[in-house]
Write a protein that holds these residues in place. Structure first.
Motif, PDB file in Angstrom:
ATOM      1  N   LEU A  54       0.822  -1.213   0.000  1.00 53.14           N
ATOM      2  CA  LEU A  54       0.000   0.000   0.000  1.00 53.14           C
ATOM      3  C   LEU A  54       0.856   1.264   0.000  1.00 53.14           C
ATOM      4  N   ILE A  55       2.023   1.196   0.636  1.00 59.32           N
ATOM      5  CA  ILE A  55       2.926   2.348   0.606  1.00 59.32           C
ATOM      6  C   ILE A  55       3.357   2.631  -0.826  1.00 59.32           C
ATOM      7  N   VAL A  56       3.650   1.573  -1.562  1.00 61.99           N
ATOM      8  CA  VAL A  56       4.000   1.737  -2.974  1.00 61.99           C
ATOM      9  C   VAL A  56       2.798   2.256  -3.762  1.00 61.99           C
ATOM     10  N   SER A  57       1.624   1.723  -3.469  1.00 60.66           N
ATOM     11  CA  SER A  57       0.424   2.110  -4.211  1.00 60.66           C
ATOM     12  C   SER A  57      -0.001   3.548  -3.943  1.00 60.66           C
ATOM     13  N   ALA A  58       0.265   4.054  -2.744  1.00 59.57           N
ATOM     14  CA  ALA A  58      -0.100   5.446  -2.444  1.00 59.57           C
ATOM     15  C   ALA A  58       0.586   6.392  -3.413  1.00 59.57           C
ATOM     16  N   PHE A  59       1.851   6.103  -3.702  1.00 60.15           N
ATOM     17  CA  PHE A  59       2.568   6.900  -4.695  1.00 60.15           C
ATOM     18  C   PHE A  59       1.869   6.817  -6.048  1.00 60.15           C
ATOM     19  N   PHE A  60       1.576   5.594  -6.502  1.00 57.17           N
ATOM     20  CA  PHE A  60       1.046   5.429  -7.842  1.00 57.17           C
ATOM     21  C   PHE A  60      -0.378   5.953  -7.979  1.00 57.17           C
ATOM     22  N   LEU A  61      -1.145   5.937  -6.909  1.00 62.38           N
ATOM     23  CA  LEU A  61      -2.491   6.511  -6.968  1.00 62.38           C
ATOM     24  C   LEU A  61      -2.397   7.999  -7.312  1.00 62.38           C
ATOM     25  N   ALA A  62      -1.566   8.721  -6.565  1.00 65.25           N
ATOM     26  CA  ALA A  62      -1.407  10.152  -6.838  1.00 65.25           C
ATOM     27  C   ALA A  62      -0.738  10.382  -8.183  1.00 65.25           C
ATOM     28  N   TYR A  63       0.235   9.559  -8.501  1.00 67.58           N
ATOM     29  CA  TYR A  63       0.958   9.671  -9.770  1.00 67.58           C
ATOM     30  C   TYR A  63      -0.006   9.518 -10.940  1.00 67.58           C
ATOM     31  N   ALA A  64      -0.911   8.543 -10.830  1.00 66.34           N
ATOM     32  CA  ALA A  64      -1.890   8.332 -11.886  1.00 66.34           C
ATOM     33  C   ALA A  64      -2.863   9.499 -11.987  1.00 66.34           C
ATOM     34  N   LEU A  65      -3.351   9.966 -10.840  1.00 65.23           N
ATOM     35  CA  LEU A  65      -4.313  11.067 -10.848  1.00 65.23           C
ATOM     36  C   LEU A  65      -3.720  12.349 -11.417  1.00 65.23           C
ATOM     37  N   ALA A  66      -2.402  12.518 -11.292  1.00 64.27           N
ATOM     38  CA  ALA A  66      -1.753  13.751 -11.738  1.00 64.27           C
ATOM     39  C   ALA A  66      -1.382  13.735 -13.214  1.00 64.27           C
ATOM     40  N   VAL A  82       6.679  23.375 -16.208  1.00 64.87           N
ATOM     41  CA  VAL A  82       6.087  22.284 -15.428  1.00 64.87           C
ATOM     42  C   VAL A  82       7.166  21.286 -15.009  1.00 64.87           C
ATOM     43  N   THR A  83       8.125  21.029 -15.882  1.00 66.32           N
ATOM     44  CA  THR A  83       9.224  20.128 -15.538  1.00 66.32           C
ATOM     45  C   THR A  83      10.010  20.646 -14.338  1.00 66.32           C
ATOM     46  N   LEU A  84      10.324  21.924 -14.334  1.00 70.15           N
ATOM     47  CA  LEU A  84      11.067  22.509 -13.210  1.00 70.15           C
ATOM     48  C   LEU A  84      10.259  22.450 -11.914  1.00 70.15           C
ATOM     49  N   TRP A  85       8.977  22.750 -12.004  1.00 68.03           N
ATOM     50  CA  TRP A  85       8.134  22.697 -10.807  1.00 68.03           C
ATOM     51  C   TRP A  85       8.090  21.286 -10.248  1.00 68.03           C
ATOM     52  N   ALA A  86       7.971  20.304 -11.139  1.00 65.46           N
ATOM     53  CA  ALA A  86       7.906  18.914 -10.689  1.00 65.46           C
ATOM     54  C   ALA A  86       9.191  18.503  -9.978  1.00 65.46           C
ATOM     55  N   LEU A  87      10.330  18.844 -10.551  1.00 63.12           N
ATOM     56  CA  LEU A  87      11.609  18.506  -9.931  1.00 63.12           C
ATOM     57  C   LEU A  87      11.724  19.101  -8.536  1.00 63.12           C
ATOM     58  N   LEU A  88      11.308  20.361  -8.388  1.00 63.56           N
ATOM     59  CA  LEU A  88      11.417  21.030  -7.091  1.00 63.56           C
ATOM     60  C   LEU A  88      10.529  20.370  -6.048  1.00 63.56           C
ATOM     61  N   THR A  89       9.271  20.142  -6.387  1.00 62.64           N
ATOM     62  CA  THR A  89       8.334  19.639  -5.387  1.00 62.64           C
ATOM     63  C   THR A  89       8.578  18.174  -5.041  1.00 62.64           C
ATOM     64  N   TRP A  90       8.915  17.334  -6.030  1.00 67.86           N
ATOM     65  CA  TRP A  90       9.131  15.932  -5.667  1.00 67.86           C
ATOM     66  C   TRP A  90      10.405  15.769  -4.844  1.00 67.86           C
ATOM     67  N   SER A  91      11.407  16.611  -5.080  1.00 70.90           N
ATOM     68  CA  SER A  91      12.614  16.540  -4.249  1.00 70.90           C
ATOM     69  C   SER A  91      12.301  16.916  -2.806  1.00 70.90           C
ATOM     70  N   ALA A  92      11.421  17.903  -2.634  1.00 70.41           N
ATOM     71  CA  ALA A  92      11.041  18.309  -1.276  1.00 70.41           C
ATOM     72  C   ALA A  92      10.317  17.178  -0.555  1.00 70.41           C
ATOM     73  N   PHE A  93       9.374  16.516  -1.228  1.00 70.31           N
ATOM     74  CA  PHE A  93       8.634  15.436  -0.569  1.00 70.31           C
ATOM     75  C   PHE A  93       9.498  14.190  -0.363  1.00 70.31           C
ATOM     76  N   VAL A 108       0.728   9.337   3.524  1.00 67.06           N
ATOM     77  CA  VAL A 108       0.456  10.718   3.127  1.00 67.06           C
ATOM     78  C   VAL A 108       1.615  11.290   2.309  1.00 67.06           C
ATOM     79  N   LEU A 109       2.844  11.067   2.792  1.00 64.74           N
ATOM     80  CA  LEU A 109       4.004  11.624   2.108  1.00 64.74           C
ATOM     81  C   LEU A 109       4.219  10.963   0.744  1.00 64.74           C
ATOM     82  N   ARG A 110       4.012   9.656   0.671  1.00 63.80           N
ATOM     83  CA  ARG A 110       4.173   8.996  -0.616  1.00 63.80           C
ATOM     84  C   ARG A 110       3.096   9.451  -1.607  1.00 63.80           C
ATOM     85  N   PHE A 111       1.893   9.740  -1.108  1.00 60.30           N
ATOM     86  CA  PHE A 111       0.848  10.260  -1.981  1.00 60.30           C
ATOM     87  C   PHE A 111       1.254  11.633  -2.525  1.00 60.30           C
ATOM     88  N   ALA A 112       1.732  12.507  -1.641  1.00 59.04           N
ATOM     89  CA  ALA A 112       2.152  13.848  -2.066  1.00 59.04           C
ATOM     90  C   ALA A 112       3.325  13.770  -3.042  1.00 59.04           C
TER      91      ALA A 112
END
Length: 416
Positions: A54-66, A82-93, A108-112
């Motif tokens: 489920l920890i793995v799936s939390a990531f993919f649920l959000a990944y799919a929705l996005a 959009v590429t730059l924004w993605a790099l910044l935010t995923w590195s933070a999470f 929660v964190l894997r979803f974000a």
């Protein structure tokens, strides 16, 4: 805008490929880290294999929705932004995951993290389309996407010893720092798009809504689902299988995982070159490759020796990886540049749904029956991919016809 010189165009392609390779390398490494730390998370937080899945799936649920919103953002606000924004935010999470203190916080964190990474694939594909000619696109994308397999080699080799020495949290801090480095490189050095050389795709209108109504695009999404079901169902659980069933250390498991990943890197590049030469016609690659993959998966699942597991697993990885570029070739050559963001997002979405659904199912099968049954079940993904390869258009012209766009007279695009 005047056409760039051949030397300038080649330089644009080379720099774009290098930067996107680096960005995808970090993207994939950040995802793979969770597979390596699952045994540690299970021990620290007393988690079953189903909960770890489920920890793995939390990531993919959000990944799919996005995916589709990410494609819309790239088409509207620009792929580079959009590429730059993605790099910044995923590195933070990624960094924040290193501070997790419970199963709920991890979810929660894997979803974000998944939401932040989810906008990247359609933006990255649009960045590539804007900076390459149609006839070189799949070969270039093959080189870029070989980064996934390279990450599959380097991540376990580098991260597993780090986890052993400093604990699982250090893995997330390290990969987050790497993401910031790549962010700066893309910000400074990504070239401007090349002038558009391919003509407009005909009379189709309607933007994102029109793309989302294209049944043919969703069939390619189902094709990507079958491919990704094997990739994520297998890769997620191999480290745990090696530790649980063969008693190897995590560092040794990381080394063994690197073997099929290295072979897959070459297969992805080869698949891109084959796609360009065939001008699409993905069934010629996918159907025989998935037949071989099915046989190798069954041999892998029921191999009684560690050597057999690695050898057959490597052959399965090569067969499956040959199919990745052929899945994308026809949609990327048949869609107009202004539709690539949303269209590629729909195709990639199928893979992320597989990443969300398959790991917990495979984990539950391992809990209820055995790893052998769990790995053998992945043959279903090969069947889905082969069937959908037969039910999808085989070149750009037939793809455009299926979408309702008028045909193009430009023959060069048919080999994109």
């Amino acid at each position: 805008m005047s056409a760039p010189s051949p030397q300038s165009a080649r330089r644009t392609v080379r720099i774009t490929v290098a930067l996107l390779f680096a960005a995808w390398l970090v993207d994939y490494a950040d995802r793979l880290v969770i597979n390596l730390v699952l045994p540690s998370l299970g021990a620290e937080f007393d988690l079953s294999r189903g909960q770890q899945g489920l920890i793995v799936s939390a990531f993919f649920l959000a990944y799919a929705l996005a995916q589709i919103p990410g494609g819309m953002l790239a088409d509207r606000y620009g792929a580079r932004r959009v590429t730059l924004w993605a790099l910044l935010t995923w590195s933070a999470f990624t960094a924040l995951t290193g501070f997790a203190w419970s199963f709920a916080v991890l979810l929660v964190l894997r979803f974000a993290f998944g939401a932040a990474e989810g906008v990247f694939p359609p933006a990255a594909l649009k960045v590539l389309v804007e900076r390459t000619a149609p006839g070189e696109r799949m070969a270039a994308n093959g080189l870029i996407m070989s980064s996934n397999a390279v990450a599959g080699v380097l991540t376990p080799l580098l991260v597993a010893p780090l986890i052993a020495a400093f604990g699982w949290r250090s893995a997330f801090f390290s990969t987050a720092a790497l993401g910031v480095f790549v962010l700066v490189a893309v910000r400074l050095w990504l070239p401007a798009p090349l002038p558009r050389t391919e003509p407009a795709p005909g009379s189709l209108r309607g933007g994102a809504r029109a793309v989302l109504r294209m049944g043919v695009v969703w069939r390619f999404s189902a094709l990507m689902f079958g491919y990704s079901a094997i990739v994520w169902g297998f890769n997620t659980w191999v480290p745990s299988y090696l530790v649980d069933e063969h008693g190897v250390s995590l560092a040794t498991a990381g080394t063994l995982v690197a073997v099929p990943a290295l072979a897959a890197a070459g297969a992805i590049v080869a698949g891109g070159r084959i796609s360009d030469r065939l001008g699409g016609h993905h069934r010629k690659v996918i159907v025989p490759a998935m037949a071989v993959a099915s046989a190798m998966l069954l041999l892998t699942a029921y191999s009684s020796s560690l050597t057999g597991f690695v050898v057959f697993g490597t052959l399965a990885s090569v067969a499956v990886s040959l199919c990745y570029m052929p899945v994308l070739a026809v949609p990327l050559s048949g869609l107009a540049p202004e539709q690539v963001g949303v269209g590629s997002a729909v195709v990639v979405l199928g893979g992320q749904v597989a990443g969300m659904a398959v790991p917990p199912v495979v984990g539950a099968l391992a809990d209820a029956f055995s790893y052998q049954v769990a790995f053998a079940s992945l043959v279903l993904g090969a069947v889905i991919a082969a069937v959908m390869a037969l039910l999808t258009p085989q070149d750009a012209a037939s793809f455009r016809t299926a979408t309702g766009a008028s045909p193009l007279p430009a023959p060069a695009e048919e080999h994109a």
